[in-house]
Design a protein around this motif. Structure first.
Motif, PDB file in Angstrom:
ATOM      1  N   ARG A  29      44.653  45.003  40.336  1.00  0.00           N
ATOM      2  CA  ARG A  29      43.678  44.601  39.319  1.00  0.00           C
ATOM      3  C   ARG A  29      42.364  44.160  39.956  1.00  0.00           C
ATOM      4  O   ARG A  29      41.275  44.455  39.460  1.00  0.00           O
ATOM      5  CB  ARG A  29      44.252  43.459  38.477  1.00  0.00           C
TER       6      ARG A  29
ATOM      7  N   TRP B 110      50.472  44.011  41.840  1.00  0.00           N
ATOM      8  CA  TRP B 110      49.734  44.223  40.581  1.00  0.00           C
ATOM      9  C   TRP B 110      48.426  43.437  40.582  1.00  0.00           C
ATOM     10  O   TRP B 110      47.373  43.944  40.172  1.00  0.00           O
ATOM     11  CB  TRP B 110      50.603  43.781  39.402  1.00  0.00           C
TER      12      TRP B 110
ATOM     13  N   ASP C 210      38.680  45.711  39.385  1.00  0.00           N
ATOM     14  CA  ASP C 210      37.527  44.878  39.023  1.00  0.00           C
ATOM     15  C   ASP C 210      36.396  45.026  40.044  1.00  0.00           C
ATOM     16  O   ASP C 210      35.214  45.085  39.675  1.00  0.00           O
ATOM     17  CB  ASP C 210      37.946  43.413  38.915  1.00  0.00           C
TER      18      ASP C 210
END
Length: 332
Positions: free
Chosen positions: A88, A84, A92
């Motif tokens: 992320r 996870w 980003d």
């Protein structure tokens, strides 16, 4: 006549390069994901074949006191958490890359707009200088000639010595004024450019400068040097003129070489001016004095055409000025 690519077309190349970089990044990410998936499947096959989980349970059953039997599920939770976290960070990174792409496109568009504006201003300036030079030559020069003719007639026609002396002084003043007008015409618009062309004008400039200074000056136009638009030709001539002035004032040189040659990687002109003088002192600014009339002004004009101007000391003594003017940055 071959049509040169417009500045807007050149500006579009940078976003295309950024898009290709994004595509390569996405392709690399997908390839890595496939490798991870293949590794997981291979591990699953190996674990099923050798019953690794059962062996691990048997090995950790005696460690219940230390709760080490919970380690596999804990590592699984850690792996999911790291997965996870990595996802992320990828999101980003893609957002940051997209924002940077937009910023680079905007910056490139502004640079292109500024370059086009600078080129337009230079063309307007050269047009106004040409018109002013024409007016000075046609009006002021003719009046100076008429004043000199009248003064000489008065000096020959009168019998009064005082009047004759005054007429001679008028003739001398008109001659000096006419010479000043010729100097102003040369600063406004080099007359040889219109009558001879750039290469012949530079050759004539070198010959005159060599006679005036006693410093040897060789002009070498290489084969394949492209024809330049009028405003760019004026910039090249002024750059040669300013460089020769600096050599005469500061270089203490005995010889100067001026070379025209085509750019090795694009259509355009490379101007190289090399002298055998004392070179550029480390604590001395490379731009000549006089604001926009020195090499600082020439650097701005060259940059306005999307070119570069470099000054380097030559090994063994001397200074080399190199200006690259790519024609692809000019409007069609």
């Amino acid at each position: 006549m071959r049509r040169r690519p417009s500045s807007s077309t050149a500006a579009a190349r940078r976003p295309d390069a950024v898009s290709k970089a994004v595509s390569r990044f996405a392709a690399g990410w997908a390839q890595d994901a496939l490798l991870v998936l293949a590794g997981v499947l291979a591990f699953f096959v190996v674990a099923g074949r050798f019953e690794l989980f059962e062996r691990l349970q048997a090995a950790t059953r005696g460690l219940e006191h230390w709760q080490l039997d919970e380690l596999p599920l804990t590592l699984l939770a850690l792996s999911l958490g790291l997965l996870w976290f990595g996802w992320r960070r990828v999101v980003d990174a893609r957002q940051a890359l997209a924002a940077r792409t937009v910023a680079e496109q905007q910056a490139q568009a502004l640079l292109t707009e500024n370059r086009e504006l600078a080129q337009a201003l230079i063309r307007v300036q050269d047009t106004e200088r040409r018109a002013l030079a024409r007016e000075l030559h046609d009006e002021f020069g003719q009046h100076c000639t008429a004043i000199r003719a009248d003064a000489r007639y008065i000096a020959r026609a009168t019998d009064v010595p005082a009047v004759a002396e005054g007429a001679c002084r008028i003739d001398e003043s008109a001659e000096r004024l006419h010479g000043l007008v010729r100097e102003m015409l040369d600063r406004l618009r080099p007359p040889d450019l219109d009558s001879l062309g750039l290469e012949a004008a530079v050759q004539a400039l070198c010959e005159r400068w060599e006679v005036q200074t006693g410093i040897g000056c060789a002009f070498v136009p290489r084969p394949g040097s492209p024809a330049l638009p009028d405003d760019v030709a004026v910039t090249v001539y002024r750059l040669v003129q300013e460089a020769l002035t600096n050599v005469a004032r500061h270089a203490e040189a005995s010889h100067v070489q001026i070379v025209f040659e085509p750019l090795p990687s694009a259509e355009g002109l490379r101007l190289r001016i090399t002298d055998d003088g004392c070179g550029l002192a480390p604590d001395r600014h490379p731009a000549g004095a006089g604001g926009g009339h020195g090499l600082a002004g020439m650097r701005e004009r060259v940059a306005g055409y999307g070119g570069t101007l470099k000054l380097d000391n030559v090994e063994g003594g001397g200074l080399r000025i190199e200006a690259d003017l790519p024609l692809e940055n000019l409007p069609a």
